[in-house]
Design an enzyme around this catalytic site. Structure first.
Site, PDB file in Angstrom:
ATOM      1  N   ARG A  25      40.043  58.040 -22.809  1.00  0.00           N
ATOM      2  CA  ARG A  25      40.972  57.456 -21.842  1.00  0.00           C
ATOM      3  C   ARG A  25      40.170  56.576 -20.908  1.00  0.00           C
ATOM      4  O   ARG A  25      39.319  57.042 -20.147  1.00  0.00           O
ATOM      5  CB  ARG A  25      41.677  58.564 -21.049  1.00  0.00           C
ATOM      6  N   GLY A  26      40.397  55.264 -20.976  1.00  0.00           N
ATOM      7  CA  GLY A  26      39.556  54.315 -20.260  1.00  0.00           C
ATOM      8  C   GLY A  26      39.517  54.505 -18.769  1.00  0.00           C
ATOM      9  O   GLY A  26      38.468  54.379 -18.134  1.00  0.00           O
ATOM     10  N   ASP A  28      39.548  57.086 -17.048  1.00  0.00           N
ATOM     11  CA  ASP A  28      38.734  58.234 -16.633  1.00  0.00           C
ATOM     12  C   ASP A  28      37.247  58.041 -16.884  1.00  0.00           C
ATOM     13  O   ASP A  28      36.402  58.560 -16.145  1.00  0.00           O
ATOM     14  CB  ASP A  28      39.183  59.496 -17.377  1.00  0.00           C
ATOM     15  N   THR A  29      36.887  57.335 -17.953  1.00  0.00           N
ATOM     16  CA  THR A  29      35.494  57.403 -18.432  1.00  0.00           C
ATOM     17  C   THR A  29      34.807  56.070 -18.660  1.00  0.00           C
ATOM     18  O   THR A  29      33.589  56.024 -18.765  1.00  0.00           O
ATOM     19  CB  THR A  29      35.449  58.173 -19.761  1.00  0.00           C
ATOM     20  N   ARG A  30      35.551  54.981 -18.787  1.00  0.00           N
ATOM     21  CA  ARG A  30      34.947  53.739 -19.297  1.00  0.00           C
ATOM     22  C   ARG A  30      33.764  53.270 -18.461  1.00  0.00           C
ATOM     23  O   ARG A  30      32.719  52.882 -18.984  1.00  0.00           O
ATOM     24  CB  ARG A  30      36.000  52.629 -19.375  1.00  0.00           C
ATOM     25  N   GLY A  57      44.103  38.878 -31.993  1.00  0.00           N
ATOM     26  CA  GLY A  57      45.074  38.620 -33.049  1.00  0.00           C
ATOM     27  C   GLY A  57      45.347  39.831 -33.913  1.00  0.00           C
ATOM     28  O   GLY A  57      46.338  39.852 -34.647  1.00  0.00           O
ATOM     29  N   GLU A  91      45.859  58.192 -31.814  1.00  0.00           N
ATOM     30  CA  GLU A  91      44.515  58.215 -32.400  1.00  0.00           C
ATOM     31  C   GLU A  91      44.145  59.640 -32.815  1.00  0.00           C
ATOM     32  O   GLU A  91      43.584  59.874 -33.897  1.00  0.00           O
ATOM     33  CB  GLU A  91      43.473  57.719 -31.383  1.00  0.00           C
TER      34      GLU A  91
END
Length: 803
Positions: A25-26, A28-30, A57, A91
């Site tokens: 989850r971006g 929270d952690t990215r 695309g 995912e």
């Protein structure tokens, strides 16, 4: 109770595009944990897929699902907000499908959340599922099942580690170990009889714990498999060390490059730093030592011939060693004496057992397939003859591949007539299977290019062999097929094993025992000295290969030469006799002041390399070298003049004049009107094929002749750091250089503007103008259709918007 991360292994021969897929989850952690994790993965050469690799695309979900399928491992970072993302949950479902159907390895990380929170959807996970239950109960059920299943797997809980750094270290270690476990067959594929040596050596490597630095020696005869075993050992243990390197062919590399350069290469690899100061012989610099001693390192030193080489490369063992605690140094050598002082343990590689020999022979004689009817007894006889030497089995098997039973019997009958005197006699079998044409080419390769037995430059080899009247392309392929030579695709060279080299040299000597002057090839310094000093040479001599430093009082007779390669040539001039058939002239680092006086007839000359000849002052008339393709004058620092014929040679493609620091002017290209009345042949109207011109670092060069606009085939022109170059005639040159793709003028301090007619360079792809005095770019530059790289570090009065 956590379960294992996968229920079944992936398909054994499936080729994955990525090592791991990371689901996260971006929000929270990215920017924190994930970025640090990706850095650690990159440092350990682990290829990770994250969503920023999506190409523009692409449909997002299908692309993500494809990436999951193409990854060996799925790493799922469960954070507090993970369940709020439907993308993450989709995912997750796909990952669990790949786990069940394809055996994908799944590793969960519980980052600031409890596994039970994920397993039973509590707290933030429960809040997210309230909405999902109302909108899509079927999806919610699948997501709950996947969360519960993955949360039961063995993974990592962040609260169990004192810091994120420690957590990441353990995650990376687990991934490396998992990747190694998934691919053991790839490392050992095709290696017969490797299990016992690997087991024995691992016990020696791991002896006495991991605190001390140990040197393990691998000793045995040539061709017995020392290098193969050492490489397999390295690959099987590499993940347990912070850094590692296989330094192949130590003997050959030291002879070629010197100990200091080789040691610097090794240290650069181990420290992942390409800009290290090499230090001085026998002593490593303090800052290099400090960094090396912090690392647990695994090193293979292959083909060491002197115990000093171990100490000079890695410092040896004990308190004066250069590597960190727990490091291991694997040394392969043919000489047991090398190991007696430096090695903690010596492992002798012995011949294969009979069953293993049959297995290896089958691999090469039948390409690993079942032995056909009628061949079993023949295989036994061949295996007995090879005496368990792996190289001999490979050569014999390759030679007999595809042959009929009758041909096998015929060859075995021939074997009975030849006394077995070790592996040399075995290797000669492949030579006997060649026709006269192929035999001569093999002897040329081995006896002429015998220094280190490496033939550098495949095209150079073909050019010289062709000049000798051979048809090299098909013959070289045959030699490669017979395992007499091997091709290194990464370096673009053919290699010849030492044992095959010795075999071929023996063949040459046997032809004229005691009469070196009547042999086709000379390489022994004593034989060469005898032949040249006492003028015992005959027309039979086709090649001479020697290290000139090993001979004093040398007087070369005017033999008809195809190649003259004499680095560090000690004289001021070259006697030009016997050069009519010369194809290549290579005299790097020579003491030449000039080659010769006047014009020489050089109808076959294709390449000239005089680089680093620091005393060379002039290039002579080359107007009769009408086939010359390449001229290398790099770092001829005292060169002041180049004959006008050079820029008018019809076949010249490459001209390197980098760092000719005293060169002030260049001759113009002959105009066709002038060439018609001049003494040189009319072929010298221009250089229509010149494609590469490198004048980098010609700091005294004042001017480029206007007639350079006639170099219409020129693709690459490098004028970097020509500080004194007058660029006022660039507009004239741009009118003609229509093929130019690469132009560098960095450091041309007298360049104040770029001519508007740069638009004529319609094929230009790269333009570099750093450290110049350009203040404005012409508007026309934005209309160059192929320009994809413009390097410029100065201020612009009027900015240009590139279209």
């Amino acid at each position: 109770m956590p379960t294992s991360s996968s229920s079944s292994p992936p398909p054994p021969h499936h080729h994955f595009k990525y090592d791991i897929f990371i689901s996260f989850r971006g929000s929270d952690t990215r920017r924190g944990f994930l970025s640090h994790l990706l850095t650690a993965l990159s440092q350990n050469k682990i290829d990770a897929y994250v969503d920023y690799k999506l190409k523009e695309g692409n449909e997002i979900l299908p692309a993500l699902f494809t990436a999951i399928e193409e990854s060996q491992i799925a790493l799922i970072i469960f954070s507090d907000d993970y369940a709020s993302s439907k993308w993450c949950l989709k995912e997750l479902v796909k990952i669990t499908e790949c786990q069940k159907e394809k055996g994908q390895i799944v590793i969960p990380i519980f980052y600031n959340v409890e596994p039970s929170q994920v397993r039973h959807q509590k707290r933030s996970y429960a809040e997210a599922f309230i909405e999902y239950e109302n909108n899509s109960k079927d999806d919610a059920d699948k997501w709950r099942t996947s969360l519960k299943g993955v949360a039961n797997l063995s993974g990592f809980h962040s609260k169990n580690f004192g810091s994120e750094a420690l957590l990441i270290k353990n995650v990376v270690k687990r991934i490396l170990e998992t990747l190694d476990d998934l691919q053991p067959t790839d490392v050992l594929q095709g290696l017969v009889g490797i299990d016992k040596p690997l087991k024995d050596l691992k016990s020696l490597v791991l002896a006495n714990g991991s605190k001390d630095v140990r040197v393990i020696g691998i000793w045995g005869m040539g061709g017995i498999g020392k290098t193969t075993i050492a490489n397999a050992l390295f690959l099987s243990l590499r993940s347990e060390y912070e850094s590692g390197c296989i330094l192949a062919n130590v003997r050959e590399q030291i002879e070629k490059y010197g100990m200091l350069e080789l040691r610097n290469k090794l240290h650069c690899i181990l420290l992942e730093d390409k800009d290290l100061d090499p230090g001085v012989p026998n002593v490593a610099l303090a800052h290099v030592l400090r960094r090396l001693r912090r690392k647990k390192i695994l090193v293979v030193l292959d083909d060491v011939i002197n115990p000093d080489q171990v100490r000079e490369l890695v410092g040896g063992r004990g308190q004066y060693g250069w590597l960190g605690l727990g490091s291991r140094i694997i040394v392969t050598t043919r000489d047991k004496h090398v190991l007696r002082k430096e090695a903690d343990d010596i492992y002798e590689v012995k011949a294969l057992g009979f069953d293993e020999a049959l297995q290896l022979l089958t691999l090469h004689a039948f390409n690993g397939k079942s032995i056909q009817m009628g061949y079993h007894c023949l295989m036994v006889e061949v295996a007995k003859y090879a005496k368990g030497v792996p190289l001999a089995l490979k050569v014999l098997g390759s030679f007999l591949y595809g042959k009929s039973v009758e041909e096998w019997r015929s060859q075995l009958d021939k074997l009975q007539k030849m006394p077995f005197e070790g592996i040399q006699k075995v290797l000669r079998l492949s030579y006997d299977g060649l026709d006269r044409h192929e035999q001569k080419i093999l002897l040329y390769i081995v006896c002429f290019f015998q220094c280190g037995a490496v033939l550098h430059g495949l095209e150079d080899a073909k050019m010289l062999l062709d000049a000798c009247g051979f048809s090299p392309t098909i013959a070289l392929r045959t030699l490669e097929d017979r395992s007499l030579i091997t091709r290194d695709f990464s370096r673009g060279v053919y290699e010849v094993h030492d044992l095959i080299q010795q075999m071929c040299q023996e063949i040459v000597c046997e032809a004229k025992i005691g009469k070196p002057g009547e042999r086709h090839h000379l390489w022994d310094p004593n034989d060469i000295y005898h032949v040249l000093k006492y003028d015992k040479g005959t027309e039979s001599i086709e090649s001479i290969s020697l290290d000139i430093s090993k001979i004093n009082d040398l007087n070369l007779s005017p033999y008809s030469l195809f190649l003259l390669h004499w680095d560090f040539y000690p004289f001021k001039y070259l006697q030009p006799a016997g050069l009519e058939n010369l194809v290549q002239l290579r005299m790097e680092w020579s003491r030449l002041e000039k080659l010769w006086d006047g014009t020489q007839n050089l109808p076959s000359l294709r390449k000239v390399n005089l680089s680093h000849s620091k005393q060379l002052r002039e290039v002579p008339d080359l107007s009769k070298a009408l086939r010359l393709e390449e001229l290398n004058l790099e770092s001829c620092e005292n060169l002041v003049s180049v004959h006008t014929s050079v820029f008018s040679l019809p076949k010249l493609v490459k001209l390197y004049m980098r760092n000719c620091k005293r060169l002030k002017r260049l001759p113009g290209v002959l105009c066709e009107e002038a060439s018609a009345s001049a003494s040189p042949p009319s072929a010298l109207s221009s250089s229509p094929n010149l494609r590469y011109l490198d004048l980098t670092g010609c700091v005294s060069l004042k001017h480029l002749p206007d007639t350079f606009y006639k170099l219409t085939s020129l693709k690459r022109l490098d004028l970097s750091w020509c500080k004194e170059l007058d660029t006022s005639n660039l507009h004239i040159l741009f009118d003609g250089l229509s093929s130019l793709r690469w132009l560098a003028m960095d450091g041309c301090h007298k360049l104040h503007e770029v001519p508007d007619n740069i638009i004529n360079l319609s094929l230009l792809e790269w333009l570099s103008l750093d450290d110049t005095n350009v203040k404005n770019m012409p508007e026309s530059i934005k209309h160059l259709p192929h320009l994809n790289r413009l390097c410029y570090d100065g201020p612009l009065v009027k900015p240009i918007r590139m279209s």
